[in-house]
Design a protein around this motif. Structure first.
Motif, PDB file in Angstrom:
ATOM      1  N   TYR A 226       0.820  -1.231   0.000  1.00  0.00           N
ATOM      2  CA  TYR A 226       0.000   0.000   0.000  1.00  0.00           C
ATOM      3  C   TYR A 226       0.847   1.271   0.000  1.00  0.00           C
ATOM      4  N   THR A 238      -5.298   1.105  -3.663  1.00  0.00           N
ATOM      5  CA  THR A 238      -5.894   1.538  -2.390  1.00  0.00           C
ATOM      6  C   THR A 238      -7.060   0.600  -2.060  1.00  0.00           C
ATOM      7  N   SER A 239      -7.711   0.844  -0.934  1.00  0.00           N
ATOM      8  CA  SER A 239      -8.711  -0.139  -0.472  1.00  0.00           C
ATOM      9  C   SER A 239     -10.090   0.046  -1.112  1.00  0.00           C
ATOM     10  N   ARG A 240     -10.388   1.239  -1.608  1.00  0.00           N
ATOM     11  CA  ARG A 240     -11.737   1.558  -2.125  1.00  0.00           C
ATOM     12  C   ARG A 240     -12.827   1.242  -1.100  1.00  0.00           C
TER      13      ARG A 240
HETATM   14  C1  LIG Z   1     -10.809  17.421  -2.232  1.00  0.00           C
HETATM   15  C2  LIG Z   1     -11.000  16.097  -1.515  1.00  0.00           C
HETATM   16  C3  LIG Z   1     -12.281  15.642  -1.224  1.00  0.00           C
HETATM   17  C4  LIG Z   1     -12.466  14.424  -0.555  1.00  0.00           C
HETATM   18  N1  LIG Z   1     -13.750  13.989  -0.291  1.00  0.00           N
HETATM   19  C5  LIG Z   1     -13.942  12.832   0.384  1.00  0.00           C
HETATM   20  C6  LIG Z   1     -15.254  12.370   0.692  1.00  0.00           C
HETATM   21  O1  LIG Z   1     -16.260  13.011   0.411  1.00  0.00           O
HETATM   22  N2  LIG Z   1     -15.373  11.161   1.330  1.00  0.00           N
HETATM   23  C7  LIG Z   1     -14.282  10.428   1.697  1.00  0.00           C
HETATM   24  O2  LIG Z   1     -14.443   9.348   2.281  1.00  0.00           O
HETATM   25  N3  LIG Z   1     -13.030  10.864   1.446  1.00  0.00           N
HETATM   26  C8  LIG Z   1     -12.817  12.030   0.797  1.00  0.00           C
HETATM   27  N4  LIG Z   1     -11.545  12.439   0.529  1.00  0.00           N
HETATM   28  C9  LIG Z   1     -10.403  11.682   1.086  1.00  0.00           C
HETATM   29  C10 LIG Z   1      -9.829  10.571   0.172  1.00  0.00           C
HETATM   30  O3  LIG Z   1      -9.594  11.069  -1.123  1.00  0.00           O
HETATM   31  C11 LIG Z   1     -10.740   9.337   0.066  1.00  0.00           C
HETATM   32  O4  LIG Z   1     -11.114   8.915   1.351  1.00  0.00           O
HETATM   33  C12 LIG Z   1     -10.009   8.170  -0.610  1.00  0.00           C
HETATM   34  O5  LIG Z   1      -9.602   8.535  -1.905  1.00  0.00           O
HETATM   35  C13 LIG Z   1     -10.945   6.984  -0.665  1.00  0.00           C
HETATM   36  O6  LIG Z   1     -10.372   5.920  -1.362  1.00  0.00           O
HETATM   37  P1  LIG Z   1      -9.920   4.588  -0.598  1.00  0.00           P
HETATM   38  O7  LIG Z   1     -11.020   4.092   0.261  1.00  0.00           O
HETATM   39  O8  LIG Z   1      -9.380   3.667  -1.636  1.00  0.00           O
HETATM   40  O9  LIG Z   1      -8.747   5.165   0.300  1.00  0.00           O
HETATM   41  P2  LIG Z   1      -7.581   4.414   1.078  1.00  0.00           P
HETATM   42  O10 LIG Z   1      -6.298   5.026   0.647  1.00  0.00           O
HETATM   43  O11 LIG Z   1      -7.690   2.955   0.953  1.00  0.00           O
HETATM   44  O12 LIG Z   1      -7.830   4.905   2.580  1.00  0.00           O
HETATM   45  C14 LIG Z   1      -8.633   4.166   3.508  1.00  0.00           C
HETATM   46  C15 LIG Z   1      -9.667   5.019   4.147  1.00  0.00           C
HETATM   47  O13 LIG Z   1      -9.068   6.055   4.899  1.00  0.00           O
HETATM   48  C16 LIG Z   1      -9.863   7.234   4.829  1.00  0.00           C
HETATM   49  N5  LIG Z   1      -9.078   8.281   4.165  1.00  0.00           N
HETATM   50  C17 LIG Z   1      -8.090   8.132   3.260  1.00  0.00           C
HETATM   51  N6  LIG Z   1      -7.573   9.330   2.919  1.00  0.00           N
HETATM   52  C18 LIG Z   1      -8.259  10.256   3.612  1.00  0.00           C
HETATM   53  C19 LIG Z   1      -8.193  11.672   3.692  1.00  0.00           C
HETATM   54  N7  LIG Z   1      -7.315  12.391   2.998  1.00  0.00           N
HETATM   55  N8  LIG Z   1      -9.071  12.302   4.501  1.00  0.00           N
HETATM   56  C20 LIG Z   1      -9.969  11.616   5.240  1.00  0.00           C
HETATM   57  N9  LIG Z   1     -10.067  10.268   5.211  1.00  0.00           N
HETATM   58  C21 LIG Z   1      -9.220   9.599   4.411  1.00  0.00           C
HETATM   59  C22 LIG Z   1     -11.085   6.899   3.984  1.00  0.00           C
HETATM   60  O14 LIG Z   1     -12.145   6.538   4.828  1.00  0.00           O
HETATM   61  C23 LIG Z   1     -10.597   5.715   3.170  1.00  0.00           C
HETATM   62  O15 LIG Z   1     -11.619   4.868   2.750  1.00  0.00           O
HETATM   63  C24 LIG Z   1     -11.338  13.667  -0.152  1.00  0.00           C
HETATM   64  C25 LIG Z   1     -10.051  14.142  -0.444  1.00  0.00           C
HETATM   65  C26 LIG Z   1      -9.882  15.328  -1.121  1.00  0.00           C
HETATM   66  C27 LIG Z   1      -8.485  15.809  -1.432  1.00  0.00           C
END
Ligand SMILES: Cc1cc2nc3c(=O)[nH]c(=O)nc-3n(C[C@H](O)[C@H](O)[C@H](O)COP(=O)(O)OP(=O)(O)OC[C@H]3O[C@@H](n4cnc5c(N)ncnc54)[C@H](O)[C@@H]3O)c2cc1C
Length: 481
Positions: A226, A238-240
Motif C-alpha cells: 500500500y 488503495t482499499s476503495r
Molecule cells: C478534495 C478532496 C475531497 C475528498 N472527499 C472525500 C469524501 O467526500 N469522502 C471520503 O471518504 N473521502 C474524501 N476524501 C479523502 C480521500 O480522497 C478518500 O477517502 C479516498 O480517496 C478513498 O479511497 P480509498 O477508500 O481507496 O482510500 P484508502 O487510501 O484505501 O484509505 C482508507 C480510508 O481512509 C480514509 N481516508 C483516506 N484518505 C483520507 C483523507 N485524505 N481524509 C480523510 N479520510 C481519508 C477513507 O475513509 C478511506 O476509505 C477527499 C479528499 C480530497 C483531497
C-alpha cells in the motif's frame, strides 16, 4: 406483550459490529430495525445523487440481511422525531437505540430525539461505533482539540486499546406485529433517468457484503504494498473502502482489527498496514474536526480566507472542470472517473481540487458541492477537510502557495499514462512523453495519435504560468488584511 426496542440504523448500515443493534439483541426483547430518510434536517448537505443511488442499493441489501436473520428493516421518509414518535405509538416500544453521529444534522437529531423521548418516558440510548476514538477522548495538553494531524494521530495511537468488534446477530427476535414500512420508491432515491447510474453500478457492490469482499481483496492483494501503490491512480493500489465506511456498511473497528492482525502475521509488511491505518487516522481527524468546528462545511478554519477573492457560482470554467474538459489530461481523467464511477483516486482529488481553487481561482465550496453530488463516498467531514486542505484555508492544510502542477503530477504518479488513457480515450494513442501535455506535442505526433486540440480534445483552458501568478497575487491580497 413484551415491549420491543426500536433501533435506528441510520448511523451504520450493517449487522456486524453495530453496538446499538448488539445491545438491543442482548436485551432479549423483540427488535425493530428502522431507517429514516430525513432530507430536510441536512439542508444543502442532504445526500447527493450518487449517494442516493448507493443508499437505495445499500438499504435493499440491509433489508435482505435482516430477513435472513428473521427480522425486517422498516423504512420511513420524513422528520426523524415525528417518525420515531409515530413508530413508538404504533409498536408500544419504550426504548430507542442508535449509533452516535458527529455531523451538525446528526447531533441536532439526537438532541431532539432525546428531548422527545424524555417527555414520553421512553429510554433513548446512543452508542459509539463509527470511530476508533470519540472526539471527547482526544485533546491537547491544554484540553483543546488538535488542529494538526501528526500530534493528533500520535495521541490516538497511545489511546487506542485492543479493539474487539462485536459479531453480527445470528437471529433477532421479531415483534408480534410489524409496523408499516414505506416502499423504497417513497424514499425518492432512484436516479432520474434510471440508466444514469449504470456505469456506477458496474463499478461497485453497495452493502455490507460488498464492503467485506472489498476488505478481503485489499488485505490479500494490496495492503502489503500500500505504501508504494497508494499514490498511483493507474493501479488498484488503495482499499476503495470509502463508500462502505461513509455509509457505515463496514465498521472501522473491524478494519482496524484486520490491519493489526495483518501487521502481526507479516511483520515485514507492517509498513503497509501502518500507512493504511494512518489514512484511517485522517478520517478520525476529519470527523473530530467537524464535531469541534461544526461550521467548517461553510466557513474556512483560517479566518483570513474569508476575504479571499474567489470566483463563485455557475460559470463556464466551472462547467468545463466538472465535465473534464480543461485540456489538462490528469485533471480531465479524474473528473471523468468521478462522473463514470462515483469515485476518484485520492491523489487525483488533490490535483483536480488544486486546479479548481488555484488555477481557476474558484471557491472551494463549489468544488465541494460538486463532489458531494457525484461521489458515492460523499462524507461531510472528509469532503470538507479535503477541500479546505487543498484550498489552504483549513486545519493542517497545504500552504496556499503550493500549487500542484497537473503535468508534473501526472508524469510522477501516472508515468505511462495508464490512468489518463483509461478515462480520456481520445488521447490513448499519444506516446508517454506527451500523454500529460498534448499541447506540447509536435503536430505530426498529434496527427498520428488522432488528436486535434480544440477539436476532439480541448486546448488548455488556462495558461498555467499566468494562472499561478494570479493565484499568488490573490493570496497576497488577503495577507495584507
Ligand atoms: C478534495 C478532496 C475531497 C475528498 N472527499 C472525500 C469524501 O467526500 N469522502 C471520503 O471518504 N473521502 C474524501 N476524501 C479523502 C480521500 O480522497 C478518500 O477517502 C479516498 O480517496 C478513498 O479511497 P480509498 O477508500 O481507496 O482510500 P484508502 O487510501 O484505501 O484509505 C482508507 C480510508 O481512509 C480514509 N481516508 C483516506 N484518505 C483520507 C483523507 N485524505 N481524509 C480523510 N479520510 C481519508 C477513507 O475513509 C478511506 O476509505 C477527499 C479528499 C480530497 C483531497
Amino acid at each position: 406483550m413484551i415491549d420491543p426496542i426500536l433501533v435506528l440504523m441510520n448511523g451504520g448500515l450493517r449487522l456486524d459490529d453495530q453496538p446499538a443493534l448488539a445491545a438491543a439483541e442482548r436485551a432479549g426483547v423483540p427488535v425493530i430495525p428502522v431507517y429514516i430518510l430525513d432530507d430536510a434536517v441536512h439542508g444543502e448537505w442532504k445526500p447527493g445523487a450518487a449517494s442516493r443511488w448507493w443508499l437505495m442499493k445499500s438499504l435493499e441489501a440491509l433489508g435482505r440481511s435482516f430477513e435472513a436473520i428473521g427480522s425486517r428493516l422498516i423504512l420511513r421518509a420524513g422528520g426523524t422525531v415525528h417518525m420515531v414518535e409515530a413508530l413508538l405509538e404504533a409498536t408500544g416500544a419504550k426504548s430507542v437505540f442508535m449509533l452516535r453521529g458527529y455531523s451538525p444534522a446528526a447531533r441536532w437529531t439526537e438532541a431532539a430525539l432525546h428531548d422527545m423521548c424524555k417527555v414520553r418516558g421512553v429510554t433513548c440510548r446512543r452508542f459509539a461505533g463509527s470511530l476508533l476514538l470519540e472526539p471527547e477522548q482526544v485533546a491537547t495538553g491544554a484540553g483543546t482539540p488538535y488542529t494538526v494531524f501528526t500530534p493528533f494521530w500520535r495521541r490516538c495511537r497511545e489511546l487506542i486499546e485492543d479493539i474487539e468488534p462485536t459479531p453480527a446477530p445470528l437471529r433477532l427476535r421479531a415483534p408480534e406485529v410489524w409496523p408499516e414500512s414505506a416502499d423504497m420508491a417513497e424514499l425518492n432515491l432512484a436516479p432520474k433517468p434510471a440508466f444514469w447510474a449504470d456505469p456506477i453500478a458496474a463499478s461497485w457492490v453497495p452493502g455490507e457484503n460488498g464492503g467485506r469482499l472489498m476488505l478481503d481483496r485489499f488485505v490479500a492483494d494490496v495492503m502489503a504494498g500500500y505504501q508504494r501503490t497508494r499514490d498511483l491512480p493507474g493501479q488498484e493500489g488503495t482499499s476503495r473502502l470509502s463508500p462502505y465506511l461513509a455509509f457505515g456498511e463496514i465498521s472501522v473497528r473491524r478494519v482496524w482489527r484486520r490491519c493489526r492482525a495483518f501487521a502481526t502475521a507479516f511483520e515485514t509488511a507492517e509498513s503497509g498496514a501502518a500507512a493504511y491505518l494512518r489514512e484511517i487516522g485522517w478520517r478520525e481527524f476529519a470527523t473530530h474536526l467537524l464535531f469541534h468546528f461544526p461550521d467548517l462545511p461553510e466557513q474556512p478554519l483560517r479566518d483570513q480566507f474569508k476575504a479571499f477573492p474567489w470566483r463563485q457560482g455557475p460559470g463556464d470554467a466551472l462547467t468545463e472542470w466538472q465535465k473534464g474538459l480543461t485540456g489538462f489530461p490528469i485533471v480531465d481523467a479524474g473528473m471523468r472517473e468521478l462522473w463514470q464511477t462515483g469515485w476518484m483516486h485520492n491523489r487525483v482529488r488533490m490535483i483536480v481540487a488544486s486546479f479548481l481553487v488555484k488555477d481557476l481561482l474558484w471557491h472551494w465550496r463549489d468544488g465541494a458541492a460538486w463532489f458531494w453530488d457525484t461521489l458515492v463516498d460523499a462524507d461531510l467531514a472528509n469532503n470538507t477537510m479535503g477541500w479546505q486542505w487543498v484550498a489552504g484555508c483549513g486545519p493542517d492544510a497545504a500552504p496556499y502557495f503550493r500549487i500542484f502542477n497537473p503535468v508534473t503530477q501526472g508524469e510522477k504518479f501516472d508515468p505511462k499514462g495508464t490512468y489518463v488513457r483509461e478515462f480520456v480515450p481520445e488521447l490513448a494513442d499519444l506516446p508517454d512523453e506527451y500523454i500529460h501535455k498534448p499541447f506540447e506535442a509536435p503536430a505530426l505526433v498529434l496527427k498520428a495519435a488522432g488528436v486535434t486540440l480544440g477539436g476532439n480534445y480541448p486546448k488548455p483552458m488556462v495558461d498555467r504560468r499566468l494562472s499561478r501568478e494570479r493565484a499568488l497575487a490573490a493570496l497576497g491580497s488577503i495577507k495584507k488584511n
